[in-house]
Design an enzyme around this catalytic site. Structure first.
Site, PDB file in Angstrom:
ATOM      1  N   ASP A  72      16.683 -24.572   5.104  1.00  0.00           N
ATOM      2  CA  ASP A  72      16.256 -25.978   5.115  1.00  0.00           C
ATOM      3  C   ASP A  72      16.117 -26.481   6.545  1.00  0.00           C
ATOM      4  OD1 ASP A  72      19.146 -25.708   5.215  1.00  0.00           O
ATOM      5  OD2 ASP A  72      19.252 -27.892   5.134  1.00  0.00           O
ATOM      6  N   GLU A 134      21.899 -26.533   4.338  1.00  0.00           N
ATOM      7  CA  GLU A 134      22.931 -26.494   5.373  1.00  0.00           C
ATOM      8  C   GLU A 134      23.016 -27.830   6.095  1.00  0.00           C
ATOM      9  OE1 GLU A 134      24.534 -26.177   9.411  1.00  0.00           O
ATOM     10  OE2 GLU A 134      22.493 -26.681   8.867  1.00  0.00           O
TER      11      GLU A 134
HETATM   12 ZN    ZN Z   1      20.762 -25.395  11.843  1.00  0.00          ZN
END
Ligand code: ZN
Length: 383
Positions: A72, A134
């Protein structure tokens, strides 16, 4: 055969802004792995719209090396980009696009090495670990680490390719974020004896969190960080409607960023204890009603420096870096890998200074240096 730059262009072309689906990117990586005959396993999140991925190149034996990358990236809304953020755009010796530094460059470099990895007679495997969300607080990482350990022999070391200009980073704080919801009883402001004020209860909890923040500050414990202590932030408080109404509901968000030594559930347990044992009886004193609930929004584990860590030694051999091991002011998926007993280091191309900004860029020289690091890894594991 597609090189790092072509693969990076492919990866940047997928809009994998956190909290949106990363499945198209995952499917493209799976297709690439298939063309090289590399086995892989995918694991969907509870909504079925995001996935972690594990792939192994080399024999199913213990002692392998994990290359970890989150798929992401942060949003582009409201940022003044001078080119399409989802089209890789050359600019002199730089490449511009969302995620090039954080951290699709590292992933592209790893994927570009697939033919070399497959052709080499690896004696220990290279494990690719791709995670989702994340940036929202290492949301996908705990399940990703479970997937890794349940499908593969135990690896020896992990390289998390977050931007560090390819210098070894061995420490970061954790990030633990919470929403606390207080339900009281509303009523006319002239009749507080029949109401329970949720806003006041929330304020009492907020103040207690700040008291804990001061205690940590005064006990400053870890000089490898700036500041050298666990921090707490009371971030938002939503409550109340009008001057003559006792507020029924309050929602408080707060976080703490623990130094490795403080990265346990003790701080949140202390806040919960205070809320339950002190604030809740006060809230219920007039009407007998009221609740306080806690929800975890993010739980990124801290990364602690390892004594003679295998992962740090590995990247030093691969890159020749003699830079002192450093800490970074952001969290990574690496804390979860380390918590699972895998020696972990953060080391990847590009600088965090270039991440999360409009016109995010990476130097082509950094990508080439990352290619060289991973080529050296292939050599080391085939020796
Ligand atoms: Zn990162």
């Amino acid at each position: 055969m597609r090189g790092t730059r072509d693969l990076l262009a492919d990866l940047v072309g997928f809009d994998t802004t956190s909290a949106t689906s990363n499945l198209e990117l995952i499917a493209a990586v799976e297709a690439l792995l298939d063309t090289h005959g590399v086995p892989h396993s995918r694991q969907l999140d509870p909504t079925g719209t995001r996935a972690n991925l594990v792939a192994r190149i080399g024999p199913p034996v213990a002692g392998g090396v994990v290359l970890a990358a989150h798929t992401d990236c942060v949003p582009v809304e409201g940022q003044p980009w001078s080119s399409d953020p989802f089209t890789l755009t050359p600019d002199g010796d730089r490449l511009v696009g969302r995620g090039v530094t954080d951290m699709k460059g590292f992933l592209a470099s790893a994927l570009a090495q697939l033919p070399t990895m497959v052709a080499a007679e690896l004696t220990r495997p290279i494990l690719l670990l791709l995670t989702y969300d994340e940036e929202l607080g290492t949301v996908g990482a705990p399940a990703a680490v479970e997937l890794l350990l349940s499908t593969q022999p135990r690896p020896e070391a992990a390289i998390v390719g977050e931007p560090s200009l390819l210098a070894p980073v061995t420490a970061h704080k954790g990030v633990r974020a919470f929403t606390t919801v207080i339900e009281g009883v509303d009523g006319h402001s002239s009749q507080p004896q029949h109401a329970a004020n949720a806003l006041v209860a929330a304020a009492r909890i907020a103040t207690h969190i700040d008291d804990l923040a001061r205690r940590h500050r005064d006990a400053a414990a870890d000089p490898s960080f700036d500041p050298p202590y666990t921090t707490c932030n009371v971030a938002t408080l939503h409550a109340g409607q009008a001057i003559n109404i006792v507020p029924r509901r309050a929602e408080l968000t707060w976080e703490y960023r623990p130094v490795p030594a403080d990265d346990s559930d003790a701080l949140v347990a202390e806040v919960e204890r205070y809320a339950t044992e002190v604030v809740l009886p006060e809230l219920r004193a007039t009407t007998g009603r009221g609740t306080i609930t806690f929800r975890t929004d993010a739980a990124a584990r801290a990364l602690a420096p390892e004594q003679g860590g295998a992962a740090e030694a590995l990247v030093r051999r691969l890159t020749g870096s003699t830079a002192p091991a450093s800490s970074v002011p952001f969290a990574t998926d690496g804390g979860h890998l380390q918590a699972a007993g895998i020696s972990t280091v953060v080391c990847g191309p590009g600088s965090i200074e270039q991440a999360h900004r409009p016109d995010e860029w990476i130097a082509t020289e950094q990508l080439a240096a990352c290619d060289a690091m991973l080529a050296a890894l292939v050599e080391e594991l085939s020796a």
